[in-house]
Write a protein that holds these residues in place. Structure first.
Motif, PDB file in Angstrom:
ATOM      1  N   MET A 224       0.837  -1.204   0.000  1.00 37.07           N
ATOM      2  CA  MET A 224       0.000   0.000   0.000  1.00 37.07           C
ATOM      3  C   MET A 224       0.869   1.250   0.000  1.00 37.07           C
ATOM      4  SD  MET A 224      -2.976  -1.313   2.624  1.00 37.07           S
ATOM      5  CE  MET A 224      -3.929   0.211   2.586  1.00 37.07           C
ATOM      6  N   GLY A 225       1.936   1.236   0.818  1.00 35.44           N
ATOM      7  CA  GLY A 225       2.831   2.377   0.866  1.00 35.44           C
ATOM      8  C   GLY A 225       3.670   2.527  -0.388  1.00 35.44           C
ATOM      9  N   THR A 226       4.204   1.414  -0.900  1.00 35.36           N
ATOM     10  CA  THR A 226       5.052   1.499  -2.092  1.00 35.36           C
ATOM     11  C   THR A 226       4.246   1.901  -3.327  1.00 35.36           C
ATOM     12  OG1 THR A 226       4.812  -0.901  -2.410  1.00 35.36           O
ATOM     13  CG2 THR A 226       6.810  -0.140  -1.324  1.00 35.36           C
ATOM     14  N   SER A 227       2.958   1.567  -3.359  1.00 35.47           N
ATOM     15  CA  SER A 227       2.138   1.942  -4.512  1.00 35.47           C
ATOM     16  C   SER A 227       1.993   3.458  -4.606  1.00 35.47           C
ATOM     17  CB  SER A 227       0.764   1.275  -4.439  1.00 35.47           C
ATOM     18  OG  SER A 227       0.051   1.710  -3.281  1.00 35.47           O
TER      19      SER A 227
ATOM     20  N   ALA B  19      13.501   0.114 -14.838  1.00 34.83           N
ATOM     21  CA  ALA B  19      12.482  -0.315 -13.876  1.00 34.83           C
ATOM     22  C   ALA B  19      11.688  -1.522 -14.370  1.00 34.83           C
ATOM     23  CB  ALA B  19      11.542   0.846 -13.567  1.00 34.83           C
ATOM     24  N   ALA B  20      11.366  -1.561 -15.679  1.00 34.19           N
ATOM     25  CA  ALA B  20      10.507  -2.636 -16.192  1.00 34.19           C
ATOM     26  C   ALA B  20      11.153  -4.024 -16.090  1.00 34.19           C
ATOM     27  CB  ALA B  20      10.087  -2.330 -17.632  1.00 34.19           C
TER      28      ALA B  20
ATOM     29  N   PRO C 103      16.695   9.439  -8.471  1.00 33.79           N
ATOM     30  CA  PRO C 103      16.095   8.524  -9.466  1.00 33.79           C
ATOM     31  C   PRO C 103      16.230   7.057  -9.072  1.00 33.79           C
ATOM     32  CG  PRO C 103      18.103   9.537 -10.325  1.00 33.79           C
ATOM     33  CD  PRO C 103      17.750  10.273  -9.080  1.00 33.79           C
ATOM     34  N   ALA C 104      17.294   6.707  -8.329  1.00 35.71           N
ATOM     35  CA  ALA C 104      17.425   5.329  -7.858  1.00 35.71           C
ATOM     36  C   ALA C 104      16.291   4.983  -6.904  1.00 35.71           C
ATOM     37  CB  ALA C 104      18.776   5.136  -7.162  1.00 35.71           C
ATOM     38  N   SER C 105      15.956   5.898  -6.013  1.00 35.75           N
ATOM     39  CA  SER C 105      14.864   5.660  -5.076  1.00 35.75           C
ATOM     40  C   SER C 105      13.537   5.556  -5.815  1.00 35.75           C
ATOM     41  CB  SER C 105      14.813   6.795  -4.045  1.00 35.75           C
ATOM     42  OG  SER C 105      13.953   6.472  -2.974  1.00 35.75           O
ATOM     43  N   ALA C 106      13.364   6.355  -6.873  1.00 34.94           N
ATOM     44  CA  ALA C 106      12.127   6.304  -7.658  1.00 34.94           C
ATOM     45  C   ALA C 106      11.973   4.943  -8.343  1.00 34.94           C
ATOM     46  CB  ALA C 106      12.135   7.426  -8.700  1.00 34.94           C
ATOM     47  N   ILE C 107      13.052   4.442  -8.953  1.00 28.03           N
ATOM     48  CA  ILE C 107      13.010   3.122  -9.594  1.00 28.03           C
ATOM     49  C   ILE C 107      12.785   2.036  -8.547  1.00 28.03           C
ATOM     50  CG2 ILE C 107      14.373   1.414 -10.872  1.00 28.03           C
ATOM     51  CD1 ILE C 107      15.793   3.804 -12.230  1.00 28.03           C
TER      52      ILE C 107
ATOM     53  N   LYS D  35      11.099   2.082  -5.881  1.00 27.60           N
ATOM     54  CA  LYS D  35       9.713   1.980  -5.436  1.00 27.60           C
ATOM     55  C   LYS D  35       8.892   1.099  -6.385  1.00 27.60           C
ATOM     56  CE  LYS D  35      10.569   2.986  -2.329  1.00 27.60           C
ATOM     57  NZ  LYS D  35      11.933   3.514  -2.411  1.00 27.60           N
ATOM     58  N   ILE D  36       9.137   1.240  -7.683  1.00 28.02           N
ATOM     59  CA  ILE D  36       8.423   0.412  -8.660  1.00 28.02           C
ATOM     60  C   ILE D  36       8.792  -1.057  -8.477  1.00 28.02           C
ATOM     61  CG2 ILE D  36       8.150  -0.084 -11.128  1.00 28.02           C
ATOM     62  CD1 ILE D  36       8.654   2.906 -11.645  1.00 28.02           C
ATOM     63  N   VAL D  37      10.087  -1.310  -8.299  1.00 24.31           N
ATOM     64  CA  VAL D  37      10.556  -2.687  -8.133  1.00 24.31           C
ATOM     65  C   VAL D  37      10.065  -3.261  -6.806  1.00 24.31           C
ATOM     66  CG1 VAL D  37      12.594  -4.174  -8.031  1.00 24.31           C
ATOM     67  CG2 VAL D  37      12.581  -2.190  -9.551  1.00 24.31           C
ATOM     68  N   ASN D  38      10.073  -2.453  -5.761  1.00 23.32           N
ATOM     69  CA  ASN D  38       9.612  -2.917  -4.449  1.00 23.32           C
ATOM     70  C   ASN D  38       8.119  -3.249  -4.467  1.00 23.32           C
ATOM     71  OD1 ASN D  38      10.554  -1.714  -1.095  1.00 23.32           O
ATOM     72  ND2 ASN D  38      10.024  -3.736  -1.850  1.00 23.32           N
ATOM     73  N   PHE D  39       7.357  -2.484  -5.240  1.00 18.70           N
ATOM     74  CA  PHE D  39       5.935  -2.822  -5.420  1.00 18.70           C
ATOM     75  C   PHE D  39       5.809  -4.209  -6.037  1.00 18.70           C
ATOM     76  CE2 PHE D  39       2.152  -3.154  -8.032  1.00 18.70           C
ATOM     77  CZ  PHE D  39       1.143  -2.702  -7.170  1.00 18.70           C
TER      78      PHE D  39
END
Length: 261
Positions: free
Chosen positions: A62-65, A82-83, A182-186, A188-192
Protein backbone atom coordinates in the motif's frame (compact mmCIF):
# COMPACT_ATOMS: atom_id res chain seq x y z
CA UNK A 1 -9.61 -5.30 17.19
CA UNK A 2 -9.77 -8.91 15.99
CA UNK A 3 -7.80 -10.15 12.96
CA UNK A 4 -7.26 -13.75 11.91
CA UNK A 5 -8.38 -15.01 15.31
CA UNK A 6 -5.99 -12.68 17.18
CA UNK A 7 -7.39 -10.21 19.71
CA UNK A 8 -5.40 -6.99 19.63
CA UNK A 9 -5.54 -4.29 22.28
CA UNK A 10 -6.00 -0.63 21.34
CA UNK A 11 -2.45 0.10 22.51
CA UNK A 12 -1.01 -2.62 20.27
CA UNK A 13 -2.93 -1.33 17.27
CA UNK A 14 -1.79 2.26 17.87
CA UNK A 15 1.84 1.17 18.13
CA UNK A 16 1.51 -0.78 14.89
CA UNK A 17 -0.02 2.26 13.18
CA UNK A 18 2.95 4.40 14.28
CA UNK A 19 5.34 1.70 13.05
CA UNK A 20 3.49 1.52 9.74
CA UNK A 21 3.64 5.28 9.18
CA UNK A 22 7.34 5.41 10.03
CA UNK A 23 8.07 2.42 7.80
CA UNK A 24 6.16 4.00 4.91
CA UNK A 25 8.17 7.22 5.21
CA UNK A 26 11.51 5.39 5.36
CA UNK A 27 10.58 3.10 2.47
CA UNK A 28 9.54 6.01 0.26
CA UNK A 29 12.74 7.96 0.83
CA UNK A 30 15.33 5.23 0.63
CA UNK A 31 13.88 1.82 1.52
CA UNK A 32 14.40 -0.24 4.65
CA UNK A 33 11.03 0.38 6.30
CA UNK A 34 10.75 -3.33 6.96
CA UNK A 35 13.30 -2.99 9.75
CA UNK A 36 10.59 -1.04 11.65
CA UNK A 37 7.36 -2.65 10.50
CA UNK A 38 8.21 -6.36 10.46
CA UNK A 39 9.70 -6.47 14.00
CA UNK A 40 6.64 -4.56 15.24
CA UNK A 41 4.32 -7.16 13.71
CA UNK A 42 6.39 -10.00 15.17
CA UNK A 43 5.65 -8.59 18.65
CA UNK A 44 1.90 -9.19 18.21
CA UNK A 45 0.88 -11.95 20.69
CA UNK A 46 0.05 -15.20 18.90
CA UNK A 47 1.19 -14.18 15.42
CA UNK A 48 3.38 -16.64 13.49
CA UNK A 49 6.49 -15.51 11.58
CA UNK A 50 4.88 -16.36 8.23
CA UNK A 51 1.72 -14.40 9.15
CA UNK A 52 3.85 -11.43 10.18
CA UNK A 53 5.84 -11.56 6.93
CA UNK A 54 2.69 -11.89 4.80
CA UNK A 55 0.85 -9.10 6.63
CA UNK A 56 3.95 -6.92 6.31
CA UNK A 57 3.80 -7.41 2.53
CA UNK A 58 0.17 -6.31 2.39
CA UNK A 59 0.88 -3.17 4.41
CA UNK A 60 4.07 -2.51 2.47
CA UNK A 61 2.48 -2.71 -0.97
CA UNK A 62 0.00 0.00 0.00
CA UNK A 63 2.83 2.38 0.87
CA UNK A 64 5.05 1.50 -2.09
CA UNK A 65 2.14 1.94 -4.51
CA UNK A 66 1.46 5.56 -3.54
CA UNK A 67 5.21 6.31 -3.33
CA UNK A 68 5.78 4.78 -6.79
CA UNK A 69 2.97 6.89 -8.30
CA UNK A 70 4.27 10.06 -6.62
CA UNK A 71 7.81 9.45 -7.86
CA UNK A 72 6.56 8.56 -11.34
CA UNK A 73 4.65 11.81 -11.65
CA UNK A 74 7.37 14.04 -10.20
CA UNK A 75 10.68 12.36 -11.14
CA UNK A 76 9.88 10.21 -14.18
CA UNK A 77 11.95 7.10 -13.37
CA UNK A 78 13.76 5.31 -16.19
CA UNK A 79 11.36 2.55 -17.25
CA UNK A 80 14.09 0.90 -19.37
CA UNK A 81 15.60 -0.07 -16.05
CA UNK A 82 12.48 -0.32 -13.88
CA UNK A 83 10.51 -2.64 -16.19
CA UNK A 84 12.94 -5.61 -16.54
CA UNK A 85 14.02 -5.17 -12.94
CA UNK A 86 10.42 -5.26 -11.67
CA UNK A 87 9.40 -8.26 -13.80
CA UNK A 88 12.34 -10.36 -12.58
CA UNK A 89 11.90 -9.11 -9.00
CA UNK A 90 8.27 -10.28 -9.09
CA UNK A 91 9.33 -13.80 -10.09
CA UNK A 92 12.12 -13.83 -7.53
CA UNK A 93 9.74 -12.76 -4.76
CA UNK A 94 7.30 -15.59 -5.56
CA UNK A 95 10.14 -18.09 -5.26
CA UNK A 96 11.51 -16.47 -2.11
CA UNK A 97 8.10 -16.50 -0.43
CA UNK A 98 7.74 -20.20 -1.20
CA UNK A 99 10.94 -20.81 0.77
CA UNK A 100 10.09 -18.45 3.64
CA UNK A 101 8.82 -21.15 5.96
CA UNK A 102 11.63 -23.61 5.13
CA UNK A 103 14.89 -21.71 5.51
CA UNK A 104 15.89 -20.21 8.89
CA UNK A 105 16.67 -16.48 8.78
CA UNK A 106 19.72 -17.05 11.00
CA UNK A 107 21.62 -18.41 7.99
CA UNK A 108 21.34 -15.10 6.17
CA UNK A 109 21.75 -12.54 8.95
CA UNK A 110 25.59 -12.66 9.28
CA UNK A 111 26.03 -12.44 5.50
CA UNK A 112 23.65 -9.48 5.19
CA UNK A 113 25.42 -7.76 8.09
CA UNK A 114 28.83 -8.00 6.39
CA UNK A 115 27.38 -6.71 3.10
CA UNK A 116 25.72 -3.74 4.83
CA UNK A 117 28.90 -2.77 6.66
CA UNK A 118 30.70 -2.76 3.33
CA UNK A 119 27.92 -0.65 1.76
CA UNK A 120 28.04 1.87 4.63
CA UNK A 121 31.84 2.27 4.50
CA UNK A 122 31.79 2.56 0.70
CA UNK A 123 29.01 5.19 0.71
CA UNK A 124 30.60 7.35 3.44
CA UNK A 125 34.06 7.11 1.83
CA UNK A 126 32.70 8.36 -1.50
CA UNK A 127 30.76 11.58 -0.86
CA UNK A 128 30.25 12.15 -4.59
CA UNK A 129 28.55 8.77 -5.00
CA UNK A 130 24.99 9.15 -6.23
CA UNK A 131 25.03 12.93 -6.64
CA UNK A 132 24.48 12.68 -10.40
CA UNK A 133 23.41 9.89 -12.76
CA UNK A 134 26.25 8.43 -14.85
CA UNK A 135 25.07 5.12 -16.25
CA UNK A 136 27.83 2.54 -16.61
CA UNK A 137 26.27 0.60 -19.50
CA UNK A 138 23.69 1.08 -22.22
CA UNK A 139 21.38 -1.23 -24.14
CA UNK A 140 21.13 -4.95 -23.43
CA UNK A 141 23.97 -5.05 -20.90
CA UNK A 142 22.22 -2.45 -18.78
CA UNK A 143 18.86 -4.24 -18.97
CA UNK A 144 20.34 -7.69 -18.24
CA UNK A 145 22.20 -6.34 -15.20
CA UNK A 146 19.06 -4.62 -13.93
CA UNK A 147 17.05 -7.83 -14.42
CA UNK A 148 19.64 -9.92 -12.55
CA UNK A 149 19.65 -7.48 -9.63
CA UNK A 150 15.85 -7.52 -9.57
CA UNK A 151 15.73 -11.32 -9.50
CA UNK A 152 18.22 -11.63 -6.64
CA UNK A 153 16.75 -8.87 -4.46
CA UNK A 154 13.21 -10.01 -5.24
CA UNK A 155 14.04 -13.50 -3.94
CA UNK A 156 15.48 -11.96 -0.77
CA UNK A 157 12.37 -9.82 -0.26
CA UNK A 158 10.04 -12.80 -0.59
CA UNK A 159 12.20 -14.81 1.80
CA UNK A 160 13.00 -12.22 4.49
CA UNK A 161 12.31 -8.63 3.48
CA UNK A 162 13.89 -6.01 5.78
CA UNK A 163 16.33 -3.80 3.91
CA UNK A 164 15.05 -4.67 0.43
CA UNK A 165 14.56 -1.07 -0.64
CA UNK A 166 18.02 -0.23 0.71
CA UNK A 167 19.62 -3.00 -1.33
CA UNK A 168 17.74 -1.84 -4.42
CA UNK A 169 18.90 1.75 -4.01
CA UNK A 170 22.56 0.90 -3.45
CA UNK A 171 22.50 -1.48 -6.44
CA UNK A 172 21.03 1.19 -8.67
CA UNK A 173 23.52 3.79 -7.43
CA UNK A 174 26.68 1.73 -7.05
CA UNK A 175 26.26 -0.81 -9.84
CA UNK A 176 24.16 0.89 -12.51
CA UNK A 177 25.23 4.50 -11.88
CA UNK A 178 22.04 6.37 -10.96
CA UNK A 179 21.87 9.33 -8.58
CA UNK A 180 20.11 8.65 -5.27
CA UNK A 181 16.80 10.34 -6.14
CA UNK A 182 16.10 8.52 -9.47
CA UNK A 183 17.43 5.33 -7.86
CA UNK A 184 14.86 5.66 -5.08
CA UNK A 185 12.13 6.30 -7.66
CA UNK A 186 13.01 3.12 -9.59
CA UNK A 187 13.33 1.16 -6.34
CA UNK A 188 9.71 1.98 -5.44
CA UNK A 189 8.42 0.41 -8.66
CA UNK A 190 10.56 -2.69 -8.13
CA UNK A 191 9.61 -2.92 -4.45
CA UNK A 192 5.94 -2.82 -5.42
CA UNK A 193 6.58 -5.80 -7.71
CA UNK A 194 8.40 -7.76 -4.98
CA UNK A 195 5.56 -7.19 -2.51
CA UNK A 196 3.03 -8.26 -5.13
CA UNK A 197 5.05 -11.38 -5.94
CA UNK A 198 5.22 -12.40 -2.29
CA UNK A 199 1.47 -11.86 -1.89
CA UNK A 200 0.80 -14.11 -4.90
CA UNK A 201 2.15 -16.93 -2.76
CA UNK A 202 0.95 -15.84 0.69
CA UNK A 203 -2.69 -14.99 -0.10
CA UNK A 204 -3.78 -18.44 -1.41
CA UNK A 205 -2.11 -20.01 1.63
CA UNK A 206 -4.18 -17.88 4.02
CA UNK A 207 -1.16 -16.30 5.68
CA UNK A 208 -2.32 -12.66 5.46
CA UNK A 209 -4.14 -11.09 8.44
CA UNK A 210 -6.32 -8.80 6.35
CA UNK A 211 -7.83 -6.46 8.94
CA UNK A 212 -4.50 -5.85 10.64
CA UNK A 213 -2.68 -5.53 7.33
CA UNK A 214 -5.13 -2.95 5.96
CA UNK A 215 -4.97 -0.84 9.14
CA UNK A 216 -1.16 -0.83 9.22
CA UNK A 217 -1.14 -0.41 5.43
CA UNK A 218 -3.25 2.76 5.62
CA UNK A 219 -0.66 4.26 7.96
CA UNK A 220 2.15 3.02 5.68
CA UNK A 221 0.43 4.67 2.71
CA UNK A 222 0.30 8.04 4.49
CA UNK A 223 3.96 7.77 5.46
CA UNK A 224 4.88 6.74 1.92
CA UNK A 225 3.13 9.74 0.38
CA UNK A 226 4.83 12.18 2.75
CA UNK A 227 8.25 10.55 2.33
CA UNK A 228 8.06 10.56 -1.47
CA UNK A 229 7.16 14.25 -1.57
CA UNK A 230 9.99 15.13 0.84
CA UNK A 231 12.52 13.13 -1.20
CA UNK A 232 11.47 14.85 -4.44
CA UNK A 233 11.55 18.29 -2.81
CA UNK A 234 14.97 17.88 -1.18
CA UNK A 235 16.82 15.87 -3.82
CA UNK A 236 19.61 13.29 -3.90
CA UNK A 237 21.62 14.81 -1.02
CA UNK A 238 18.72 14.35 1.36
CA UNK A 239 18.12 10.79 0.14
CA UNK A 240 21.82 9.98 0.59
CA UNK A 241 21.78 11.25 4.17
CA UNK A 242 18.70 9.20 5.07
CA UNK A 243 20.27 6.21 3.32
CA UNK A 244 23.36 6.35 5.55
CA UNK A 245 21.20 6.63 8.69
CA UNK A 246 18.96 3.71 7.68
CA UNK A 247 21.92 1.49 6.78
CA UNK A 248 23.59 2.32 10.12
CA UNK A 249 20.44 1.44 12.07
CA UNK A 250 20.04 -1.79 10.11
CA UNK A 251 23.68 -2.72 10.86
CA UNK A 252 23.16 -2.13 14.60
CA UNK A 253 19.97 -4.18 14.59
CA UNK A 254 21.48 -7.12 12.73
CA UNK A 255 24.67 -7.01 14.80
CA UNK A 256 22.58 -7.22 17.98
CA UNK A 257 20.65 -10.11 16.46
CA UNK A 258 23.87 -11.99 15.67
CA UNK A 259 25.41 -11.33 19.09
CA UNK A 260 22.22 -12.19 20.99
CA UNK A 261 21.76 -15.36 18.96
Amino acid sequence: MTSGGLDLSTTTVLLLVVAGFTAGWIDAVVGGGGLVQLPALLLVPGISPVQALATNKLAGIMGTSVAAVTFYRRVGPDLRTAAPMAVCAFGGAVGGAALASRIPAELFTPIILVVLIGVAVWTVARPALGTTSRLRWEGNRHRVTAAAVGLAIGAYDGLLGPGTGTFLVISLVGLLGYAFLPASAIAKIVNFATNAGALVFFVPHGAVLWTLGLVVGAANLCGGYLGARMAVARGSGFVRGVFIVVVSVLIVRLAWQVLAG
